[in-house]
Scaffold this motif. Structure first.
Motif, mmCIF file in Angstrom:
data_model
loop_
_atom_site.group_PDB
_atom_site.id
_atom_site.type_symbol
_atom_site.label_atom_id
_atom_site.label_comp_id
_atom_site.label_asym_id
_atom_site.label_seq_id
_atom_site.Cartn_x
_atom_site.Cartn_y
_atom_site.Cartn_z
ATOM 1 N N UNK A 226 0.827 -1.206 0.000
ATOM 2 C CA UNK A 226 0.000 0.000 0.000
ATOM 3 C C UNK A 226 0.864 1.260 0.000
ATOM 4 N N UNK A 227 0.510 2.218 -0.860
ATOM 5 C CA UNK A 227 1.322 3.435 -0.990
ATOM 6 C C UNK A 227 1.482 4.207 0.312
ATOM 7 N N UNK A 228 0.470 4.161 1.194
ATOM 8 C CA UNK A 228 0.530 4.946 2.429
ATOM 9 C C UNK A 228 1.744 4.575 3.273
ATOM 10 N N UNK A 229 2.136 3.315 3.235
ATOM 11 C CA UNK A 229 3.259 2.865 4.048
ATOM 12 C C UNK A 229 4.576 3.492 3.595
ATOM 13 N N UNK A 230 4.660 3.820 2.316
ATOM 14 C CA UNK A 230 5.906 4.352 1.751
ATOM 15 C C UNK A 230 5.773 5.828 1.408
ATOM 16 N N UNK A 231 4.743 6.486 1.915
ATOM 17 C CA UNK A 231 4.512 7.885 1.575
ATOM 18 C C UNK A 231 5.557 8.793 2.217
ATOM 19 N N UNK B 261 -2.951 7.901 7.525
ATOM 20 C CA UNK B 261 -1.853 6.937 7.660
ATOM 21 C C UNK B 261 -0.666 7.353 6.804
ATOM 22 N N UNK B 262 -0.944 7.795 5.582
ATOM 23 C CA UNK B 262 0.126 8.227 4.697
ATOM 24 C C UNK B 262 0.848 9.448 5.232
ATOM 25 N N UNK B 263 0.099 10.393 5.795
ATOM 26 C CA UNK B 263 0.750 11.591 6.329
ATOM 27 C C UNK B 263 1.609 11.242 7.543
ATOM 28 N N UNK B 264 1.168 10.276 8.340
ATOM 29 C CA UNK B 264 2.011 9.821 9.459
ATOM 30 C C UNK B 264 3.327 9.248 8.940
#
Length: 326
Positions: A270-275, A296-299
Motif C-alpha cells: 500500500x502506498x501509504x506505508x511508503x509515503x 496513515x500516509x501523512x504519518x
C-alpha cells in the motif's frame, strides 16, 4: 492546509503521531479556527507538545509556483518553511502544491554548496527490501551533471538510513553501454569516475523492483511516471486478488485460508506505508506527502522527517559533498 483533504486529514494524523512518538513536538501552521475545531474532537491530546502558528493564506493545488512566491507571503506553506529557516522547527512536512513547495524551499532554505537543484527521493519496495528512487518530479529536464549530483545525494541519504556502501544505478531502457539518452550516457561516464560511489551501471524498470540497486537515479519526468505507475499497479494486484477470491465457493474457501497472507501483501504494497518524498540538497529538511494521502500516509511522511532529523541528514550531506562532487 494543503493536499486533497487539508487539515481534516492532516490534524488527526499529527495527533496520532504525537501518541506514537513521545518525544515529538509539532507546530501546525494554518488557520487557527479550523485547526482548533479539529483538535477539539480529540480532547485527550497532549497540548504541551503541540502549538498552532497562524497563517492567513492557503496555497491551492493548481497555483503556479511564481505566483505563490510573489503573492502569498502569509501562506501556511511559506510560514512553515520560515520556521525551519529560523531554526524554530527542524523539518517541514507538507501535502500541498509540489511545485510551490519546491520553489519556496529553494528560495528560503537555499541549496547546499555544490548542488544546483534539489531532488525528490522516496523509498519504494523491492524484492530485496527497498530502493531509493530520485528524482520523482521536481526536475523534469536534467543534465548529466544534475543526474550525477542526484546520485551523490541519494547514496549519502541511503547510507544515513543504514545501507552500507549502497549500490547506485541509472534507470535506463537497457543495461548495455550504448543504450539511453545522451545525458544518461554522460552521467554514466561521470559516475564511473567517482570511485567513492558504488556505481553498478544501468538498471531497467524490472531490475528496479528486483532490487538490483539501492539507489536508482533518473530525471523527474521518468521518476514521477514510475512512481505513479507503481502505485496503480499495486492497487490493481490487490483488487484482482480480492476479485478472484470472491468469484465462487471454492475460491472463497481458498481466500479464507490465504487471508493472512493477502493482508500482509496489502500492507507491504500500500502506498501509504511508503509515503513521504524528501527534498534532498536543501539546507534544511522538507518532506512532501502525497496530496491524496490519508492520515496513515501523512504519518509516514512525519516518520520520514523524524528519521532525517535523527540522522542530521542535511549536515551529513554537506560533509560528504566536497568528497564526492567533481
Amino acid at each position: 492546509m494543503g493536499g486533497d483533504f487539508g487539515p481534516h486529514c492532516i490534524v488527526p494524523a499529527c495527533l496520532d503521531s504525537l501518541v506514537e512518538y513521545p518525544s515529538l513536538q509539532l507546530i501546525l501552521v494554518g488557520q487557527p479556527s479550523v485547526i482548533e475545531a479539529l483538535i477539539a474532537e480529540h480532547p485527550a491530546v497532549d497540548r504541551s507538545r503541540l502549538r498552532i502558528h497562524p497563517a492567513s493564506e492557503i496555497v491551492t493545488m493548481d497555483e503556479r509556483p511564481a505566483q505563490v512566491l510573489r503573492g502569498k507571503p502569509d501562506s501556511s506553506m511559506r510560514q512553515a518553511l520560515e520556521l525551519v529557516r529560523r531554526g524554530e522547527a527542524q523539518a517541514c512536512v507538507s501535502a500541498g502544491n509540489t511545485g510551490a513547495l519546491m520553489a519556496l524551499s529553494r528560495y528560503l532554505l537555499k541549496t547546499l554548496p555544490g548542488i544546483d537543484r534539489p531532488a525528490m527521493v522516496t523509498a519504494i519496495p523491492t524484492a530485496r527490501g527497498s530502493c531509493h528512487l530520485l528524482d520523482l518530479g521536481a526536475n523534469i529536464d536534467c543534465s548529466a551533471e544534475h543526474l550525477y549530483q542526484f546520485a551523490v545525494m541519494g547514496a549519502v541519504a541511503a547510507e544515513a538510513l543504514g545501507i552500507v556502501r549502497p549500490r547506485v544505478a541509472l534507470l535506463n531502457v537497457g543495461t548495455e553501454e550504448i543504450k539511453g539518452s545522451q545525458q544518461v550516457k554522460l552521467a554514466a561516464t561521470l559516475l564511473q569516475q567517482a570511485r567513492e560511489l558504488n556505481y553498478v551501471g544501468f538498471v531497467e524498470g524490472d531490475g528496479l523492483y528486483r532490487g538490483e540497486a539501492d539507489v536508482v537515479v533518473c530525471d523527474g519526468f521518468v521518476g514521477n511516471i514510475v512512481l505513479k505507475a507503481s502505485e496503480g499497479l499495486a492497487a490493481l494486484i490487490v483488487a484482482r486478488l480480492e476479485a478472484l477470491f470472491r468469484s465462487g465457493v471454492g475460491p472463497r474457501l481458498v481466500g479464507l485460508l490465504a487471508l493472512p497472507l493477502l493482508r500482509r501483501l496489502q500492507d507491504d504494497l500500500r502506498p501509504a506505508r511508503h509515503n513521504g518524498a524528501s527534498f534532498l540538497g536543501l539546507q534544511g529538511i522538507v518532506v512532501k506527502s502525497h496530496g491524496g494521502a490519508g492520515p496513515e500516509g501523512f504519518r509516514s511522511a512525519i516518520r520520514r522527517a523524524l528519521a532525517e532529523i535523527r540522522e542530521n541528514l542535511p549536515q551529513r550531506l554537506h560533509g560528504r559533498l566536497e568528497q564526492l562532487l567533481l
